[in-house]
Design an enzyme around this catalytic site. Structure first.
Site: not given
Lengths: 177, 311
Positions: B58-59, B86, B108, B136
């Site tokens: 969604r975000t 890695k 995020r 958020h």
């Protein structure tokens, strides 16, 4: 430096200029068919509402009225300190309409360029005509108005202010030096 | 109003006037999403990198669409497909991205404070799309935007937030945002999911779900993270659902015109019953729709702040 304010147009001169513009719009477009008025925020939207009223008095027809905010289409993001944004409110399709774009002062022409881009993103008008209360010169783009309230040669550092009262009725135009 | 922020790291950095300014700006952008041609040239020539170290549909999609509708070039990098796997550090990843001159990085990250860390080290703007259990901001803003849309105001409303408070960054941002905008925020959840001292953020703790949602104008249900804490902090999903699930019966305790919100993804039958999730009071898809407008506003303001000094 002292600020000097000179009144250019008083309330009744502004009304006369708008009445003349309304007549010119009707004459040029042969009536109100397919005509819409779109005012540029803020200032142009109030004048567009005045023109709508005057045209209704003359022809008896209420021409659709919309407002457009051009902030999203400006070319100077990043060099501005004020990021405030108004809302575009056009509740009718623009396809095949004759759009009268209304603004209070015409200066560099950049606002009009942005407004035309914004309009064309919303639809494909038959044509766009430009109505201006005060044309103060100093164009930076090839843009010319179709209807002019008053031509007023100015120096670049001067300012033109169109004043409105609480009911958004124009009450005067002043030159600020 | 003079908006003086370079980055969007959390609700914490904004006062009420600024929060309202962001919501008003989003209001202007909302109209674009219903046009036939959903694009304006506002951020033409700007590059936005969506750097997602945690899974998100969604975000990430919302930020990507927001960027594209503003004519920016958006690039998505997800944790699993990048050199992070890695062993590269966040700072090295960020420096490498910075060398490609993006204008905005939307990030995020699983670690609380990651966005602040990045903002201090980058010359471009940083927009926090969720950092650990910290903030958020875009979710809280779209929630407030949706409440304002349905209720016409936020001040004076009773907002109940129910669920796993401990692990929710959505809650922290929402408490702060709703408080600043004048709402009365009530929390409810199992004791194991309520961090001690949460009242200090300016909300009230309800003794039960019923107490929280009685006469509420807004009921916000949080997701039980079944894949994570859900397993150890509650005896069973059925028990959770019985005590903290919202259904058509206990929803009657709220005001008749109350709206039901959920940040998604929903666990139907756990924190929210299908009857409520699909019922007339739910505004869950409005939240998703408004998310695009709110994120357009955040990207616009972050890009417009390029001449500002660091916060």
């Amino acid at each position: 430096m002292a600020i000097e304010t000179t009144e250019i147009l008083d309330r009744s001169s502004v009304q006369r200029a708008l009445t003349r513009i309304a007549h010119e719009i009707l004459e040029h477009n042969k009536g109100t068919e397919n005509l819409v008025l779109i005012g540029i925020r803020t200032g142009g939207d109030y004048l567009a509402a005045q023109l709508q009223k005057i045209i209704a008095e003359i022809e008896g027809d209420k021409v659709p009225l919309g407002t457009i905010d051009i902030t999203m289409y400006r070319d100077d993001l990043g060099s501005r300190s004020d990021l405030a944004m108004g809302q575009t409110d056009i509740r009718f399709p623009l396809g095949d309409r004759k759009v009268i774009l209304v603004d209070d002062v015409l200066f560099t022409g950049r606002t009009i360029r942005a407004a035309m881009d914004a309009l064309i993103d919303l639809g494909r008008p038959r044509n766009i005509q430009l109505a201006i209360l005060v044309d103060r010169g100093h164009r930076e783009l090839p843009i010319r108005p179709d209807y002019i309230g008053r031509n007023l040669p100015t120096a670049r550092n001067e300012q033109i202010e169109v004043e409105f009262n609480d009911q958004h009725i124009p009450v005067g135009v002043s030159l600020i030096k | 109003m003079n908006f003086q922020h370079r980055h969007v790291l959390g609700i914490k950095q904004f006062n009420a006037t600024e929060l309202n300014f962001i919501l008003d700006t989003a209001e202007s952008f909302k109209e674009i999403n219903t046009r036939k041609i959903k694009k304006v040239p506002t951020l033409r020539g700007k590059t936005i990198i969506n750097l997602f170290f945690e899974a998100s549909t969604r975000t990430r999609t919302s930020f990507e669409i927001a960027g594209k509708r503003l004519s920016a070039d958006t690039v998505n990098i997800s944790g699993s497909s990048s050199s992070v796997v890695k062993g590269e550090t966040l700072e090295d990843t960020a420096r490498n991205i910075e060398a490609m001159h993006p204008d905005i990085i939307v990030m995020r990250h699983g670690a609380s404070g990651a966005a602040d860390y990045l903002a201090k080290r980058m010359s471009c703007a940083v927009v926090n799309a969720g950092d650990g259990t910290h903030e958020h901001p875009s979710q809280a803003l779209l929630d407030s935007f949706t409440i304002r849309q349905h209720k016409g105001k936020i001040a004076g409303l009773k907002v109940a937030i129910v669920g796993d408070i401990t692990h929710s960054r959505v809650v922290r941002s929402n408490i702060d945002c709703l408080n600043k905008l004048g709402a009365d925020v009530w929390l409810s959840g199992p004791k194991t999911m309520l961090p001690p001292g949460i009242e200090r953020l300016g909300c009230k703790l309800a003794p039960s779900l019923a107490a929280a949602i009685t006469d509420a104008d807004v009921v916000m249900m949080l997701r039980i993270q079944r894949e994570r804490q859900g397993k150890t902090l509650i005896p069973s999903l059925r028990e959770y659902s019985r005590y903290f699930g919202l259904n058509e019966f206990n929803l009657k305790l709220a005001r008749p015109d109350a709206i039901v919100m959920h940040p998604g993804p929903m666990n139907r039958g756990v924190e929210i019953s299908s009857a409520v999730a699909d019922g007339p009071q739910n505004v869950i898809l409005d939240q998703v729709e408004n998310g695009v407008a709110v994120r357009m506003a955040l990207l616009y303001l972050a890009a417009g702040g390029e001449n500002l000094v660091e916060d």
